[in-house]
Each structure stands twice: as C-alpha cells, then as structure tokens.
Design a protein around this motif. Structure first.
Motif, PDB file in Angstrom:
ATOM      1  N   VAL A  34       0.735  -1.216   0.079  1.00 58.13           N
ATOM      2  CA  VAL A  34      -0.002   0.098   0.067  1.00 58.13           C
ATOM      3  C   VAL A  34       0.734   1.409  -0.050  1.00 58.13           C
ATOM      4  CG1 VAL A  34      -1.773   1.438   1.091  1.00 58.13           C
ATOM      5  CG2 VAL A  34      -2.032  -1.323   1.116  1.00 58.13           C
ATOM      6  N   ALA A  35       2.018   1.237   0.925  1.00 63.44           N
ATOM      7  CA  ALA A  35       2.822   2.491   1.095  1.00 63.44           C
ATOM      8  C   ALA A  35       3.472   2.740  -0.446  1.00 63.44           C
ATOM      9  CB  ALA A  35       3.834   2.205   1.907  1.00 63.44           C
ATOM     10  N   ALA A  36       3.718   1.816  -1.203  1.00 56.38           N
ATOM     11  CA  ALA A  36       4.351   1.992  -2.670  1.00 56.38           C
ATOM     12  C   ALA A  36       3.509   2.034  -3.901  1.00 56.38           C
ATOM     13  CB  ALA A  36       5.238   0.821  -2.786  1.00 56.38           C
ATOM     14  N   ARG A  37       2.158   1.964  -3.302  1.00 58.73           N
ATOM     15  CA  ARG A  37       1.203   2.286  -4.713  1.00 58.73           C
ATOM     16  C   ARG A  37       1.394   3.594  -5.168  1.00 58.73           C
ATOM     17  NH1 ARG A  37      -2.018  -1.797  -6.815  1.00 58.73           N
ATOM     18  NH2 ARG A  37      -3.217  -0.967  -8.011  1.00 58.73           N
ATOM     19  N   GLY A  38       1.713   3.787  -6.471  1.00 57.32           N
ATOM     20  CA  GLY A  38       1.395   4.932  -6.962  1.00 57.32           C
ATOM     21  C   GLY A  38       2.995   5.550  -7.264  1.00 57.32           C
TER      22      GLY A  38
END
Length: 574
Positions: free
Chosen positions: A299-303
């Motif tokens: 989630v933290a690395a999304r995008g």
C-alpha cells in the motif's frame, strides 16, 4: 508524431516534456469513438495512463482552447494513495500549464486544502477519505463537475473505499463524464461502472501474456534462512540506480531497512507507520540520489513513480498475480527496461510456479548471484567508471602531480580502486543450492548409533539449519558428533554415536530443566524413525555439518508469509 487533433497548449506541453508520440492507451482515449464518452479503461501501471486521462478530459476543461477562470472544480481525480495523488497532481500541472490543481490527501494540512478549494480550482486530485471529508464539510462543491476520474479503481475497492467513491460520485452533476481506469476489471469494478457510467466505451491495452513486455521476470529459490542474504546479493549484483523491495508487513519493512542500512546501503523505508512528511522526505531522497533502495509495503508503494527505478525485488511473495503485476509495474515504465525478481523459499516453489503459470507470466529461474559473480561484476563496473571521460581542472592535476611525487602510479591506481570499493557493501555467502536427493554420506564413527526424537516436524517448519545448533546446545555435543537428521510431518529423528549417547541424554535433560529452554522442543531417546520413513530419501543435514543432505519425502507445508520463516510452533531458538 503527436496527433494534430490535440489542443495546441497540450501538444506544446507534451513536446516540452520530450513526447514525440503517444502510448497506446493515450491514443485510444482521444480516438474519435472515445470523444465525449464515458470510458472503462484497462491499462497496466506505467503505460502513461495519467497523461491519458489528462488528454481525455481536455474537451471538458478547455473552452475554445483556453482554461476558464478558476471556480467550482471541473475535473475530479480520485486515487487510492497519497503518493499516487501527489504524482497525478504533478503530471496534470505540467500538462495543463496555468491550471489551478488542488490536491486533497490525508496527512496534509486540511485547513490549507479548504482555503484552496474556496479560492477556486480547475482540477481537484485526492484520496477518497479526504475528499469525502471536504465534501461533508461543504468545502468541496461538485455541482459543476464535468468529468470524474477513478484512477486504479480496483485498488480503491480492495482497500474498502467503495462507500466513499459512491458518495463522491452521487454528489456530482448528472451530465458529467466518468473515466474509470483499472489495471484489472474484476466483477466489483464492472458493477461500479454499470452504476455510474452511461454507454461506456471499453478500452483495453493489457497484453494477453500479462505483465510488461519491458520487465524481465526472474525468480531465485533460496533457503528461508538465506532470504536476507539473497536480497543483499541481488542488490549488489544489479547495482540498480534505484531499487524497491516489497515486504508484507510494517515490522518486516523496519527490520530489513535497518539491516540494509547497517550493511552500508543507502536505503529508505515506506510503510503505514511513517508520517506524510517522512514519506515525502524518503521519496525525495530516492529522486535526488541520496538513497538508492526503498523498502516498502504494497500500500505504501502504491502509485510511486521513480524515473530511475530499474529493479523490483519481491522479498515476500505477493498474495496473487495481480499484486505481482502492480508491484513489478513500478519498473519497466515508459519504454524503459526493468527487472523484477521473486525471492522464493524452497518449500513454496511449486506454489509460485503454479501462480505464474496461471497468470501467463514467463519467468526465468536463476541461482542467487554468488559473491564471486558480484566481485567480477564490480571489477567491470570499476574499470568502466574509471575509464569514463571526465574534465579535470587545475586543482585536480596539481593534486595528481603531488601524489606522483610520493607514490608510484601503480600504487595510486590500486589506492583509487580500494577507495571506490570501500563504499560497496560486502556480498554474502549463501548456503548451498536447493537441496537435491543424494545418497547419504557414510562417516567414520556412525556405524553404531542411538536415535533420539524431537517433537517437531515439517508442520512446524522444522529446518536442519536451526535444529542443528539447538541439538548441539541442548546436548553439549559438536556438529561432528551428530549424524543423520530425518524430519517427518510432526517429529524429527537424529543420530548420535553410541559412544556419546549417554552424555547427550543426560545433557538434554539438564538443559531442558535448568535453562528453562524457550525452544519448547522435547528431546527423548527413540528406537529410530518409523519403518516407512527410514528408507525415504536421504537424511537431512545442515550446511557444513557433514553427512548427507536431501529433501524430505512428501511436500512440506509452506511457511507463513514472513521472510524470517520462523516455525509456528515452537519458536525458533535464538
């Protein structure tokens, strides 16, 4: 060449950013049949979809080729994470030069965001929760909205934002366009499209082979205890300008990040426990080269979009093929080549092969780069770096002349090489390759043995690499005094030479009671493994302990998704 149908201002902005042609998804959304229609777009991460929906909304934003005065927002872009929303804002800001783009994301100053909304905006970009908060407080007025964009809609539904999305879309004007972008189109996405789109044109630029053509998928099989060492060697072998390592939990991100920093890697961490300010600083360090490795959760690395990102390492295996694609899609973007490596514990190789086969992702299985291979690559990199053409000033030449007065040229060259190597973390020595069946090795002193039983087996992820030190510690024996280790489903049997068996039996009794042993493993004398197990395969031995090393019979239960691969019961001895 860029198409003539583009508004002049957008064509100029694209040319200034180095665009001479459009990607397939960008061309598709501005094609004649797509103009003015709702769009349901399936496109891979890294295919240029931010610019794509920026181009698609041009007719709604540009009146007679110009932006109107800022007021109620004309376009709303909803993204799953703060990083992706900030990235989208930056992209749209250069594409629509002069447009007022307001970003609304969690972790930022909400009061400042409300002021920006009250002063007027052309485009609003934000995360579902923060946008909904502004809507309920009356700061976000969507009554004049002409186009709504849901970016990475599948991820937003997976994260539980469906109610927020529906409330936001329900607050928009009836005549708005809805552009829905998603890497995949599962049933919930199709249902959302039916509810909020009218006569949507479905566009798909996803390859049938799944994944990116510009990504080289590789996999390495390792012992669970060697996962961290494998990560170190992969980083050192590839020496990527920027690399991202994916872990499943915050704790594992924290542990791996600390371990890499201790070894000398310039690394940053991204997980849910970090504040927005910390995340921004980490990403900036990666962009300006102060850091080269990012350890992150999904989630933290999304995008995240890092131009020099060429290596993705799946330290902990993704839960499914879609997550694998999303993770790997951080690299191989905009025509650049990238490498995605899966670090696979031996017991989970069959499961991973099945997942890749069903997802139609071609992967090459390779051994983990050895220390010698890394040193060879280092030598070539050092030679290439030293031979790069550079401009020397007078101070450089003067200092070089002073060095030549005191040292020989060969010695200066050697010192230069040593100085360059000093900043390189040392590679790790891994255990032997994946265990293969082989005949037991007969050793002197083991013709007459006594068997002992341990109440732990494959179901508790028993592994000779940590069982062997436990047996030595509990039984006050050396590795050379331990024979075959046979691991069954729920119990393990070990050979001890009869000459030391009495001493061993007394020691395991004393250590279990006196030391309050935390391992929870009980060791008792035995008549040996069951007859049906005695002839199965070769006895398992830890690396370096002598004896045969083979795989246990049957298929072992997979360890839980933690790269430390601790046994579930009992805990691995410290």
């Amino acid at each position: 060449m860029l198409p003539d149908t583009l508004p002049p201002s957008l064509a100029e902005a694209l040319a200034a950013r180095g665009y001479d042609t459009l990607t397939p998804v960008q061309s598709s959304v501005i094609a004649e049949e797509a103009v003015g229609r709702d769009l349901l777009v399936s496109a891979q991460t890294g295919s240029g979809k931010t610019v794509a929906f920026g181009l698609a909304m041009a007719d709604q934003l540009l009146a007679d080729g110009r932006l109107p005065a800022p007021g109620k927002p004309l376009a709303l872009v909803i993204a799953p994470t703060r990083e992706l929303a900030l990235q989208v804002s930056r992209e749209l800001a250069w594409l629509y030069a002069g447009a007022r783009v307001t970003t609304c994301v969690g972790g930022m100053d909400a009061v400042r965001e409300r002021r920006a909304l009250h002063s007027g905006a052309h485009i609003v970009v934000g995360t579902p929760g923060r946008l909904r908060d502004h809507l309920e407080r009356g700061a976000l007025d969507l009554s004049a909205l002409a186009v709504a964009v849901l970016d990475e809609a599948d991820e937003m539904l997976d994260m539980g934002f469906r109610e927020d999305l529906e409330q936001l879309l329900d607050a928009t004007a009836d005549g708005r366009r809805t552009l829905l972008f998603s890497a995949t189109l599962p049933r919930p996405i199709v249902a959302l499209a039916k509810a909020y789109q009218r006569d949507a044109l479905r566009i798909s630029t996803v390859s049938e082979t799944r994944g990116h053509g510009d990504i080289d998928y590789q996999a390495v099989a390792v012992s669970p205890s060697d996962i961290e060492h494998a990560v170190v060697n992969l980083l050192r072998f590839h020496e990527a300008e920027t690399a991202i390592l994916f872990c499943a939990t915050r704790d594992n991100v924290r542990h791996l990040h600390a371990s890499l920093v201790e070894r000398g890697f310039a690394a940053v961490a991204l997980s849910g426990e970090h504040s927005q300010s910390e995340r921004n600083h980490a990403l900036q360090a990666l962009r300006d080269g102060r850091a080269r490795v990012c350890v992150a959760t999904d989630v933290a690395a999304r995008g995240i979009d890092l131009p020099g990102l060429s290596l993705v390492v799946h330290v902990e295996l993704p839960r499914d093929a879609e997550t694998l694609q999303h993770r790997s899609g951080r690299t191989g973007r905009a025509g650049r080549k990238g490498t995605a490596v899966l670090v696979v514990p031996y017991p989970r190789r069959r499961r991973v092969e099945s997942m890749l086969r069903m997802a139609r992702i071609a992967v090459e299985w390779r051994p983990v780069p050895s220390a010698e291979e890394i040193r060879t690559a280092d030598r070539e990199r050092l030679l290439a770096r030293i031979n790069e053409p550079v401009e020397l000033d007078e101070d450089d030449r003067a200092l070089g002349a002073r060095l030549l007065e005191t040292k020989e040229p060969a010695e200066i060259a050697a010192l230069l090489v040593r100085a360059m190597r000093a900043g390189m973390p040392a590679p790790e020595e891994l255990s032997e390759a994946e265990p293969a069946r082989r005949e037991p090795v007969r050793r002197d002193g083991f013709d007459d043995v006594v068997w002992f039983r341990l109440d732990i087996g494959r179901r508790q992820n028993a592994d000779p690499r940590w069982l062997l030190p436990l047996i030595c510690r509990r039984g006050h024996v050396t590795r050379d005094e331990i024979g075959a280790i046979r691991i069954g489903p729920a119990e393990t049997f070990v050979q001890i030479p009869r000459a030391v068996a009495g001493k061993f039996a007394s020691a395991v009794q004393r250590t279990a009671a006196a030391e309050n042993d935390e391992s929870g493993v009980t060791i008792t004398p035995s008549n040996g493994p069951p007859a049906q197990d005695a002839g199965r395969g070769a006895p398992r031995r830890a690396h370096g302990g002598g004896g045969g090393g083979g795989r246990p019979s049957g298929r072992p239960n997979a360890p839980r998704a933690s790269y430390s691969a601790r046994p579930t019961k009992p805990r691995r001895p410290s």
